[in-house]
Write an enzyme that holds these catalytic residues in place. Structure first.
Site, PDB file in Angstrom:
ATOM      1  N   ASP A 292     -16.240  11.518  -2.972  1.00 51.15           N
ATOM      2  CA  ASP A 292     -15.657  10.269  -2.485  1.00 51.15           C
ATOM      3  C   ASP A 292     -16.502   9.666  -1.366  1.00 51.15           C
ATOM      4  OD1 ASP A 292     -13.379   8.366  -1.520  1.00 51.15           O
ATOM      5  OD2 ASP A 292     -12.526   9.351  -3.274  1.00 51.15           O
ATOM      6  N   ASP A 293     -15.885   8.848  -0.586  1.00 50.64           N
ATOM      7  CA  ASP A 293     -16.505   8.080   0.490  1.00 50.64           C
ATOM      8  C   ASP A 293     -17.207   9.003   1.499  1.00 50.64           C
ATOM      9  OD1 ASP A 293     -17.051   6.007   2.166  1.00 50.64           O
ATOM     10  OD2 ASP A 293     -14.969   5.466   2.562  1.00 50.64           O
TER      11      ASP A 293
ATOM     12  N   LYS B 212     -16.124   5.994  -9.118  1.00 48.10           N
ATOM     13  CA  LYS B 212     -14.878   5.358  -8.661  1.00 48.10           C
ATOM     14  C   LYS B 212     -15.298   4.100  -7.911  1.00 48.10           C
ATOM     15  CE  LYS B 212     -11.105   6.525  -5.380  1.00 48.10           C
ATOM     16  NZ  LYS B 212     -10.592   7.647  -4.556  1.00 48.10           N
ATOM     17  N   TRP B 213     -14.906   2.941  -8.419  1.00 48.78           N
ATOM     18  CA  TRP B 213     -15.296   1.637  -7.852  1.00 48.78           C
ATOM     19  C   TRP B 213     -14.118   1.148  -7.015  1.00 48.78           C
ATOM     20  CZ3 TRP B 213     -18.712  -2.255 -10.852  1.00 48.78           C
ATOM     21  CH2 TRP B 213     -18.786  -3.490 -10.174  1.00 48.78           C
ATOM     22  N   ASP B 214     -14.320   1.134  -5.707  1.00 45.75           N
ATOM     23  CA  ASP B 214     -13.216   0.829  -4.789  1.00 45.75           C
ATOM     24  C   ASP B 214     -13.340  -0.596  -4.249  1.00 45.75           C
ATOM     25  OD1 ASP B 214     -10.948   1.333  -3.277  1.00 45.75           O
ATOM     26  OD2 ASP B 214     -11.692   3.262  -2.528  1.00 45.75           O
TER      27      ASP B 214
ATOM     28  N   ARG C 264      -9.736  -2.852   7.594  1.00 44.51           N
ATOM     29  CA  ARG C 264     -10.373  -1.534   7.509  1.00 44.51           C
ATOM     30  C   ARG C 264     -11.827  -1.652   8.005  1.00 44.51           C
ATOM     31  NH1 ARG C 264     -11.799   2.934   2.974  1.00 44.51           N
ATOM     32  NH2 ARG C 264     -10.795   4.660   4.012  1.00 44.51           N
TER      33      ARG C 264
ATOM     34  N   ASP D 130      -2.670   5.328  -3.390  1.00 46.00           N
ATOM     35  CA  ASP D 130      -3.086   6.457  -2.556  1.00 46.00           C
ATOM     36  C   ASP D 130      -1.918   7.417  -2.360  1.00 46.00           C
ATOM     37  OD1 ASP D 130      -5.659   5.591  -2.296  1.00 46.00           O
ATOM     38  OD2 ASP D 130      -5.381   4.626  -0.353  1.00 46.00           O
TER      39      ASP D 130
ATOM     40  N   CYS E 105     -10.335   1.260  -8.575  1.00 41.30           N
ATOM     41  CA  CYS E 105      -9.515   1.611  -7.424  1.00 41.30           C
ATOM     42  C   CYS E 105      -9.586   0.444  -6.450  1.00 41.30           C
ATOM     43  CB  CYS E 105     -10.072   2.872  -6.775  1.00 41.30           C
ATOM     44  SG  CYS E 105      -9.251   3.344  -5.254  1.00 41.30           S
TER      45      CYS E 105
ATOM     46  N   TRP F  31       0.854  -1.188   0.000  1.00 39.07           N
ATOM     47  CA  TRP F  31       0.000   0.000   0.000  1.00 39.07           C
ATOM     48  C   TRP F  31       0.898   1.249   0.000  1.00 39.07           C
ATOM     49  CZ3 TRP F  31      -0.568   4.095   3.445  1.00 39.07           C
ATOM     50  CH2 TRP F  31      -1.625   4.976   3.127  1.00 39.07           C
TER      51      TRP F  31
ATOM     52  N   ASN G  77     -11.519  -2.172  -0.761  1.00 40.14           N
ATOM     53  CA  ASN G  77     -10.504  -1.841   0.241  1.00 40.14           C
ATOM     54  C   ASN G  77     -10.051  -2.973   1.155  1.00 40.14           C
ATOM     55  OD1 ASN G  77      -9.522   0.926   0.128  1.00 40.14           O
ATOM     56  ND2 ASN G  77     -11.692   1.452   0.165  1.00 40.14           N
TER      57      ASN G  77
END
Ligand code: GLA
Length: 861
Positions: A495-496, A608-610, A575, A680, A658, A328, A612
């Site tokens: 974003d989020d 934006k398809w994340d 997370r 990031d 992403c 990361w 995590n």
């Protein structure tokens, strides 16, 4: 007047005349064919003589005509379906001194027609008379009788082919059935051995020997004599753990986009198992995509233990592997080049829902020592797979086999009768002259086939993540619009943090899975926010992470069994979240509904398809206990189905890939997306080498590069780095100084002027930032009328020229620095015009010499 029947009578007579000749026959002596195409285990096959040059004599009987050869010998003759019989007398020639043992075999189109049994020295000649009508390829083999080749003088005495009269003369063929998968400068040579198996010549091998060695088998299978790393491992329905594939044939077709599809069919004669090797050859771009299909009709499921997408052979000496380790915020930042020494080197991932975090499924093999930009043969590989993968480089001292595919680790796949397993595709990109040409070809391929809308330039984007994090509401977001528009931003990405009500997404502990806009922050949902953006001249985009759930969410409260987890184990959070089990139909439906709800909001034109987290406890409550090992593969295939539906249902919505930074950067997912988030980490001093590495495989138009405060670098430097890829920003413009705002506005305006060149043109990597005090690139427009040179100073260095490449030597180019840094002296060549030849020879001395300074120079009309 003519008799009404006269025409019929004439016709019947004519038919009779035409039909009669086929009843006649012509004799073609075997010794009259081109015997240079016949193989022999020792010596050279002889016309009307034994292999030792004496007259043909079998058990003291002399023959005037025939062919003397030596086991193991193979001869293939194209008789075109026009032959009737093959006739001969076969035996071991007396010149072997009564020793030797040979078996003679006659085949037609790969099928056995006749065999002599083992004949020994001194034994009388055995007559052969085989019906070969309808046969296209006649095969004549003399094997060693199972006891080694010594003294095996094999005679095809009095050997003749009886052809129908008037038929074309039979044609001697190369000793094995062969085919080539060919692009402009690259070729994969395949041939069929005497054992019927398919073999591949090592890439770039100078000489094609006549004999195949077992180590050269194409797509080797475990369990029947192959002792190295296999491409395929099958446990058959009856428990047999071996597979032995023989070659059946190929078909060639054109895909309509200038690419040729070659499908080579193999099957196991002992089992109803078929394997098709697919090669899609892009001639112009020197790219071959390879994948494999496996299907069977056994009495029950077979288990695939290994099922590589490719298993290419290379020579064993002087081959180097360049691969990219990361983590990361350090994705792709540790390129490693090493010689492939004997043994097996494995690059892999076992993290399931994304391909990479550490290793990466893209690598470079170089055949002439370590790779260079403009010289040496290189072969880049990139696996189209967004899950656990394995790339293995197996050097057995004679050859290197490069295998790539889904990771066989814990992935045994039980294939039902009639079900087809299709492996992911492997992209092989050839560079006859180094990495530069290879990546320019790969970028062109990506624009045509690897990305969505690859011929459309990308918008300037502002993301709120670094500016607000989770802390925003309607007014705060709207307050970012006007300053963005003022400096030239075209697209705003929220974003989020916009969703969740019972468990609001105000930090990363809650809300994932509850995709309803948060009523306190956005009382009227997303639509007014998007409409407000559009009203102010911006497009609007949204963040989503559809595959995930926080235990603190309504979704999890309702469906705790929808997640991937292991029974009897504590659920491990990353997370604070878990992965939804996409093999489960209700989850597939839920995720698709969520995506439709989000992207269906009016005025949303970007997402934006994340993703995590990755898989650490691969247990599915949907899959049966004996199908748990399907999770890794079924998940990724269900994900692709979802991405495909998204791309098709929302064709005008641009998508960014992403995964906690660059955890999912591969062409398997990218074909549904427009671009990806590489990391990031947006510190531009690290983005220079990171984007350099990504650019070996991915075109800069797909590499999102944002100006942020990471590393606290000068805004001019950060903007210049972002201009060399897909420009974006991630900062609070309401707090940016007027001076910095002016630099950003200048960069955006310059970027708009050159983005057709940087995104649709050719990239030349000029100075490697890992080796120099600076990194330098240039881009050239397809018509070579314009170019842009980038110099990124990482350390202080001398005022040395950057030499662009790819310009038209005859054309004139005016030199002009774009958005020059405030206070810096202008370029010595500013405003002057030079020919491309002069610029490429003498270079341009950029205006930067100190660390974290940059120059962007346009060369144009
Ligand atoms: C990931 C992404 C970031 C940001 C956050 C939001 O870490 O890489 O860019 O979107 O998620 O939670």
């Amino acid at each position: 007047m003519k008799c009404p029947h006269s025409n019929r009578i004439q016709l019947i007579a004519l038919l009779f005349i035409c039909a009669v000749p086929s009843a006649f026959a012509e004799t073609v002596w075997l010794s009259s064919l081109d015997l240079s195409r016949m193989t022999a285990g020792w010596g050279v096959p002889k016309v009307d003589r034994s292999i030792s040059g004496q007259p043909l004599v079998i058990a003291r009987k002399q023959f005037v005509s025939g062919v003397g050869t030596h086991a193991a010998s193979n001869f293939r003759v194209d008789v075109g379906g026009n032959a009737k019989r093959f006739i001969a007398q076969v035996g071991v020639d007396d010149s072997a001194g009564g020793r030797g043992s040979v078996e003679f075999i006659v085949s037609g189109d790969g099928k056995l027609l006749w065999k002599s049994g083992v004949l020994i020295g001194g034994q009388a000649a055995v007559p052969v008379d085989v019906d070969i009508s309808g046969v296209k390829i006649l095969g004549l083999r003399a094997t060693d009788g199972g006891d080694g080749e010594s003294d095996d003088h094999a005679d095809w005495a009095d050997a003749k082919i009886i052809m129908t009269e008037g038929a074309a003369k039979p044609l001697a063929l190369p000793p094995y059935d062969a085919f080539v998968v060919q692009t402009r400068n690259f070729a994969l040579n395949f041939g069929v051995g005497d054992d019927g198996r398919l073999y591949q010549r090592p890439v770039g091998a100078a000489h094609l020997s006549k004999k195949f060695r077992r180590a050269e088998e194409s797509y080797p299978q475990a369990g029947d004599g192959y002792i190295w790393e296999p491409a395929l491992q099958v446990d058959h329905a009856d428990g047999n753990t071996s597979t032995a594939l023989v070659y059946e044939g190929i078909t060639r077709s054109n895909d309509g986009a200038g690419r040729e599809l070659i499908r080579a069919r193999l099957h196991d004669p002992a089992y109803p198992l078929e394997v098709t090797l697919n090669f899609l050859a892009d001639g112009d771009r020197d790219i071959i995509e390879q994948w494999v299909e496996i299907v069977h009709h056994e009495s029950g499921p077979v288990t695939l233990g290994r099922m590589a997408s490719t298993a290419l052979l290379l020579p064993s000496t002087n081959v180097y592997l360049t691969h990219f380790f990361g983590d990361w915020a350090k994705e792709m930042l540790s390129p490693i080049t090493e010689r492939i020494t004997p043994g097996t080197k494995v690059l892999d991932s076992k993290i399931g829902v994304r391909a990479d975090q550490f290793s990466n499924p893209s690598f470079v093999l170089s055949l002439d020592g370590p790779p260079a930009e403009n010289s040496g043969r290189v072969l880049a590989g990139s696996l189209e797979w967004s899950g656990s993968f394995q790339c293995a480089f197996d050097n057995n001292g004679e050859t290197i086999r490069a295998l790539a595919g889904v990771n066989p680790f814990a992935s045994a796949y039980h294939l039902a009768p009639g079900e087809k397993f299709v492996t992911p595709r492997m992209i092989w990109a050839w560079g006859a002259n180094g990495l530069g040409g290879m990546s320019r070809n790969l970028h062109r391929w990506a624009r045509d086939f690897g990305l969505r809308d690859g011929h459309k330039t990308r918008a300037v984007l502002l993301n709120n993540w670094e500016a607000t994090g989770f802390d925003f509401d309607f007014n705060r977001i709207v307050s970012l619009y006007d300053p963005a528009k003022e400096i030239g931003v075209e697209l705003f990405l929220l974003d989020d943090g916009w969703f969740g009500n019972k468990h609001p997404r105000v930090n990363d502990h809650a809300g994932l899975g509850d995709w309803q806009p948060n009523r306190r922050r956005l009382p009227d949902g997303l639509a007014p926010l998007a409409a407000e953006a559009v009203k102010r001249g911006l497009r609007f985009g949204i963040w989503m992470e559809p595959e995930m759930v926080n235990p603190k969410s309504e979704l999890y409260e309702q469906h705790p069994d929808w997640v991937i987890a292991q029974p009897k184990r504590d659920r491990e959070l990353q997370r604070n979240q878990l992965v939804l089990d996409l093999t489960r139909p209700e989850v597939q439906a839920f995720e698709w509904r969520s995506i439709q709800d989000i992207l269906g909001v009016p005025n949303i034109s970007y997402a934006k398809w994340d993703c995590n987290r990755y898989l650490t406890q691969p247990g599915s409550s949907w899959l049966a206990p004996d199908r748990q090992s399907h999770l890794w593969i079924n998940y990724v295939n269900a994900l692709y189905a979802l991405m495909d539906k998204t791309a098709k249902t929302f064709p005008d919505t641009e998508l960014m890939l992403c995964s906690g930074g660059g955890g999912r950067v591969d062409y398997g997912s990218l074909k549904y997306f427009h671009e990806f988030w590489p990391s990031d980490n947006t510190d531009p001093t690290l983005r220079v080498p990171m984007q350099w590495d990504y650019s070996y495989f991915f075109p800069p138009m797909a590499i999102a590069s944002h100006v942020t405060h990471w590393g606290n670098r000068p805004t001019h430097f950060a903007c210049s780095v972002a201009m060399s890829a897909r420009f974006g920003m991630d900062m609070d413009l309401t707090r940016l100084s007027a001076a910095d705002k002016a630099v950003c506005a200048g960069a955006i305006s310059a970027y708009k002027q050159i983005r057709d060149v940087t995104q649709l043109g050719d990239l030349y990597r000029l100075e490697d930032p890992y080796e120099n005090f600076r990194g330098a690139l240039d881009f050239v427009s397809p018509d070579r009328a314009r170019a842009v040179v980038f110099a990124f100073q990482l350390k202080a260095g001398p005022a040395s020229p950057v030499r662009p490449q790819g310009l038209d030597p005859e054309k004139s180019y005016a030199v002009h620095e774009l958005n020059p840094a405030p206070g810096r002296a202008p370029l010595p060549q500013e405003g002057k015009t030079f020919t491309g030849g002069e610029l490429m020879r003498d270079g341009i001395v950029p205006s930067c010499q100190n660390a974290v300074e940059a120059s962007v120079i346009e060369l144009g009309l």
